[in-house]
Design an enzyme around this catalytic site. Structure first.
Site, PDB file in Angstrom:
ATOM      1  N   GLU A  16     -12.822  -2.089  -9.920  1.00  0.00           N
ATOM      2  CA  GLU A  16     -11.439  -2.266 -10.364  1.00  0.00           C
ATOM      3  C   GLU A  16     -10.887  -3.650  -9.983  1.00  0.00           C
ATOM      4  O   GLU A  16     -11.611  -4.641  -9.994  1.00  0.00           O
ATOM      5  CB  GLU A  16     -10.567  -1.126  -9.830  1.00  0.00           C
TER       6      GLU A  16
ATOM      7  N   ASP B 290      -4.351   8.381 -15.287  1.00  0.00           N
ATOM      8  CA  ASP B 290      -5.188   7.708 -14.297  1.00  0.00           C
ATOM      9  C   ASP B 290      -4.474   7.784 -12.942  1.00  0.00           C
ATOM     10  O   ASP B 290      -3.292   8.128 -12.865  1.00  0.00           O
ATOM     11  CB  ASP B 290      -5.487   6.266 -14.727  1.00  0.00           C
TER      12      ASP B 290
HETATM   13  C1  BGC Z   1      -9.768   4.489 -12.337  1.00  0.00           C
HETATM   14  C2  BGC Z   1     -10.405   5.491 -13.273  1.00  0.00           C
HETATM   15  C3  BGC Z   1     -10.997   6.633 -12.506  1.00  0.00           C
HETATM   16  C4  BGC Z   1      -9.955   7.234 -11.589  1.00  0.00           C
HETATM   17  C5  BGC Z   1     -10.490   8.356 -10.733  1.00  0.00           C
HETATM   18  C6  BGC Z   1      -8.839   5.144 -11.363  1.00  0.00           C
HETATM   19  O1  BGC Z   1      -8.372   4.241 -10.419  1.00  0.00           O
HETATM   20  O2  BGC Z   1      -9.058   3.542 -13.090  1.00  0.00           O
HETATM   21  O3  BGC Z   1     -11.384   4.867 -14.065  1.00  0.00           O
HETATM   22  O4  BGC Z   1     -11.500   7.589 -13.389  1.00  0.00           O
HETATM   23  O5  BGC Z   1      -9.426   6.254 -10.748  1.00  0.00           O
HETATM   24  O6  BGC Z   1     -11.316   7.890  -9.753  1.00  0.00           O
HETATM   25  C1  BGC Z   2      -9.726   4.644  -7.316  1.00  0.00           C
HETATM   26  C2  BGC Z   2     -10.172   5.903  -6.693  1.00  0.00           C
HETATM   27  C3  BGC Z   2     -10.379   5.561  -5.262  1.00  0.00           C
HETATM   28  C4  BGC Z   2      -9.058   5.120  -4.678  1.00  0.00           C
HETATM   29  C5  BGC Z   2      -9.157   4.732  -3.235  1.00  0.00           C
HETATM   30  C6  BGC Z   2      -8.368   4.295  -6.768  1.00  0.00           C
HETATM   31  O1  BGC Z   2      -7.803   3.232  -7.398  1.00  0.00           O
HETATM   32  O2  BGC Z   2      -9.734   4.764  -8.677  1.00  0.00           O
HETATM   33  O3  BGC Z   2     -11.288   6.469  -7.300  1.00  0.00           O
HETATM   34  O4  BGC Z   2     -10.917   6.625  -4.537  1.00  0.00           O
HETATM   35  O5  BGC Z   2      -8.455   4.077  -5.399  1.00  0.00           O
HETATM   36  O6  BGC Z   2      -7.887   4.781  -2.691  1.00  0.00           O
END
Ligand code: BGC
Ligand code: BGC
Length: 809
Positions: A514, A314
């Protein structure tokens, strides 16, 4: 009595025993699973050939996945990484609303770059979070978020949703979906509860294979990973939904058997259905980050269950493993991670991983094994046989994004996901030929009905205009009422000139994703009671009130239930707001058009502190049990519910001040020549006026240090609204720890007397030297001289992309 009836209904509608009850006392070993995608000797032989031809640099590049926001196709061409991703805030040209054609053109550019240079040409594989439809892309069909799909109890529909999502991804040339989420969310304070189908492992188990088959196609048929399908990812392995306190990226304290039977329930069926990728979880299990856990990533997944696809990391999550950084983590790779998600850290991570392979810290055999799994997935997906993304079937068929037949599937999903919680005196269904008032800030608000992971990461910073193929809830009601000869009026604040027969009020949570969505309790909107006041105002005028509640989880809404005659939990329905009118309105003759058939996939709390409330708990005492949901034939009367809430303290949610008092434990503090008083902006005393007569500081303080490092790397900002009443006479800065960023220029440039928003990305403080892991307080304004500033709505939030820069005027 009431409680017993509801509980009984819940159990009979979805009769399962809790996993905790049935789990034998054992060592937590997982079952071996036979994937319906067998090993293909021809593919394995081809991998042997490729591996023999690849340089070590080429191999290391296969295991690193940069993000399109941090790498150009030209930079990519120098390395030819195995994959790229588009994170929630990453879009072609950095424009969230970039047209679909630009996504496809970018896919071609990365693909072209992968098919050049020395050694074998290995096509790139592009991953994205199409977690409720291909919702990063403007115009796509947007399905209800998973919590709503859980309420439909309809695995065939789930399969169909996977199929539509895959085709819409194919239109834009993208191969790989980071979906489905198989989290079993157990504490609804978790900001990702809405991504979970259910708190019940049985339901997640029943859906996992269906969604994967929809996305990837049926194993053993030519459809499997064929031209209409994409690679799926089961995530986040494992335990993401069971962290202590519901904290995102937190620690799961379950026993090995609970981990397998509750949180792991979806993985064996996913593997059996042939899922080709599994994403490791940000979270920890019993204190150890999954990204560094060999027992789980290799012991359980490979050795016990027998998964032979790839494990992707991740977003820089490897950097959280003890002893690792975002740019160096042999521990994680050696534990069994096959591909690092290294959005912006790819350069350093590539260099260090290569050096670690050369030094033997990462064994060559381990690298070969990871590359083998990645190539296996690419070969199974027939990537080597396919032309450029734009020349593949469905590519460029932009008419398929939000196509009527796709939207019809989404609308069906909306209808089936609605759960009726209250229907006093059978007020629903409504006759369509009435005079209907439609109120609430969710009524005509597509971003709000779609939730996070929609065009932007947080689902914020967009408006109805960014959703060409979508319908708001209001618009669906209006269409239905007008067709029947009734009259519908939109009035967000509920005011009216002609007295309506009924009011429909649409309200609920604003979008989040998130950790930004983590909460302290399950009380709905503790800082703002405007929705409740709206319901009460209408009821006091004798108008029947139907509430449509938009939320990513069950929340404590007793006062709102009391204030409504009917109450519908609509979750986050997505682009098809019309699905709501389909159900709440009868035919003109009064007969039912579509009955409610949604049944809760999460238990609904009786009190705001029932944060971990799950079917099978020994002292299970919900307001509405798992499986609850009224139909039109049921008696939907509810007695008046208690409205007292326990007093609680802790970290603030969202707004520090503005719309109410400071959260418990926080205070405004001044030093030097600063005077402070409360002023009214939108409501009584919701804002502060700070007057500097000379040098001084204004700060929001708490006694505990606040770690905001995650917010900083997640591109969140300190955001507040201000009005300059007297321009600064000397330097002014925003301070966070050791970093001070000058803002006098910006304040001087602001038109006097006008409210403006100041956005300061947290990473700007980090760049200026602030230590984010011990940052307290998070909001300090220092002025060296006179200044008068009105302030409100100070918060940590995601900002519009165009405000996301450090440079100040
Ligand atoms: C999230 C994932 C996601 C990835 C890519 C991460 O922060 O936990 O679920 O697939 O970012 O965007
Ligand atoms: C998310 C990404 C997002 C990014 C932004 C991550 O935690 O999973 O998909 O674009 O944060 O900085």
């Amino acid at each position: 009595m009431l409680r017993r009836t509801i509980l009984a209904a819940g159990l009979s509608l979805f009769a399962v025993a809790s996993a905790a009850e049935t789990a034998p006392a054992d060592d937590g070993r997982w079952p071996r699973v036979e994937s319906r995608v067998p090993r293909d000797p021809a593919i394995e032989a081809r991998i042997d050939e490729l591996l023999a031809q690849m340089s070590v640099q080429q191999k290391v590049a296969q295991v690193v996945q940069p993000d399109i926001a941090s790498i150009t196709p030209e930079q990519y061409a120098r390395y030819r990484f195995g994959s790229i991703l588009a994170g929630g805030n990453s879009d072609p040209g950095g424009v969230p609303t970039a047209p679909a054609a630009e996504w496809l053109a970018l896919a071609d550019r990365f693909w072209d770059a992968s098919m050049t240079g020395d050694g074998p040409h290995i096509p790139v594989m592009w991953g994205i979070d199409a977690v409720h439809g291909h919702a990063n892309v403007v115009g796509a069909t947007i399905f209800p978020q998973n919590i709503g799909l859980g309420a439909t109890r309809d695995p065939d529909l789930i399969r169909r949703i996977g199929e539509v999502t895959a085709i819409e991804m194919r239109v834009t040339g993208i191969d790989w979906d980071f979906s489905p989420t198989l989290a079993v969310a157990r504490d609804d304070r978790w900001g990702r509860s809405f991504e979970s189908f259910s708190e019940n492992p049985e339901l997640v188990r029943a859906y996992a294979g269906a969604m994967i088959e929809g996305l990837q196609g049926r194993p053993g048929t030519p459809d499997f990973l064929g031209p209409a399908h994409v690679i799926a990812t089961a995530k986040h392995f494992v335990g993401d939904g069971g962290t202590d306190g519901g904290r995102d990226q937190g620690d799961n304290l379950s026993s090995p058997a609970e981990l397998r039977d509750i949180h792991g329930a979806g993985y064996p069926p996913a593997i059996e259905a042939g899922v080709q990728a599994i994403m490791a979880s940000f979270s920890s299990v019993r204190g150890r980050k999954v990204h560094g856990d060999r027992d789980l990533l290799t012991g359980v997944l490979r050795e016990q269950v027998g998964f032979d696809g790839l494990v992707v990391g991740d977003w820089n999550a490897h950097g959280q493993v003890e002893g690792c950084t975002n740019t160096s983590c042999p521990q994680s790779f050696n534990a069994g991670l096959d591909m690092f998600m290294a959005p912006d850290s790819w350069q350093g991570l590539y260099d260090n991983t290569l050096a670690q392979v050369r030094s033997g810290e990462i064994p060559m055999a381990r690298l070969d094994e990871a590359v083998r799994r990645i190539l296996r997935v690419k070969l199974r997906a027939r990537l080597f046989d396919q032309p450029r993304p734009s020349e593949r079937p469905y590519a460029g068929r932009f008419d398929l994004l939000g196509a009527p037949e796709h939207r019809a599937v989404a609308r069906q999903a909306v209808r089936e996901s609605l759960v009726l919680l209250k229907n006093q005196g059978h007020i629903l269904p409504l006759r369509p030929n009435l005079r209907v008032l439609v109120a609430g800030d969710g009524a005509d608000n597509i971003p709000k009905q779609a939730g996070g992971w929609t065009i932007t990461w947080q689902g914020t910073g967009v408006t109805n205009a960014d959703f060409p193929n979508a319908q708001s809830i209001w618009s669906g009601i209006e269409e239905t009422v007008r067709a029947a000869g009734g009259q519908a009026t939109l009035s967000v604040d509920g005011s009216f000139t002609e007295r309506p027969d009924v009011a429909i009020v649409v309200f609920g949570e604003n979008p989040y994703a998130e950790f930004v969505g983590d909460r302290r309790t399950l009380e709905y909107n503790p800082a703002d009671d405007s929705d409740l006041r709206l319901l009460r105002r209408l009821k006091e005028q004798g108008i029947p009130v139907v509430s449509i509640f938009l939320s990513g989880r069950p929340l404590w809404v007793n006062p709102h239930l009391n204030g409504s005659d009917a109450f519908v939990a609509a979750f986050l329905p997505g682009s098809e707001g019309g699905g709501i009118a389909d159900v709440i309105f009868a035919n003109p003759d009064g007969s039912v058009r579509h009955d409610f058939r949604g049944r809760l996939s999460f238990s609904w709390p009786r009190r705001p502190d029932q944060t971990a409330l799950n079917i099978g708990d020994p002292d299970y005492d919900p307001l509405f049990a798992f499986g609850y949901g009224l139909g039109y034939a049921d008696n939907g009367d509810l007695p008046r519910l208690p409205e007292e809430r326990p007093v609680e303290a802790g970290l603030p949610e969202g707004v520090f001040f503005g719309r109410g008092a400071l959260p418990a434990g926080w205070r405004l503090a001044t030093e030097g020549a600063v005077m402070l008083r409360n002023i009214d902006r939108r409501a009584q005393e919701d804002s502060r006026l700070a007057t500097w007569r000379g040098a001084g500081t204004l700060a929001i303080r708490t006694d505990r240090p606040v770690d905001i490092s995650r917010e900083a790397t997640g591109e969140l900002s300190l955001v507040f609204e201000y009005r300059v009443d007297a321009v600064p006479s000397a330097p002014v800065s925003l301070r966070l720890g050791a970093a001070a960023i000058p803002i006098a220029g910006e304040l001087r440039a602001a038109p006097a007397g006008e409210w403006r928003t100041l956005v300061m990305p947290l990473r700007c403080f980090a760049r200026a030297g602030a230590a984010m892991d011990a940052a307290t307080p998070p909001f300090v304004i220092e002025s060296a001289g006179a200044l008068t500033l009105a302030l409100s709505d100070v918060r940590i939030a995601s900002a519009a992309v165009d405000q996301n820069h450090c440079a100040r005027p």
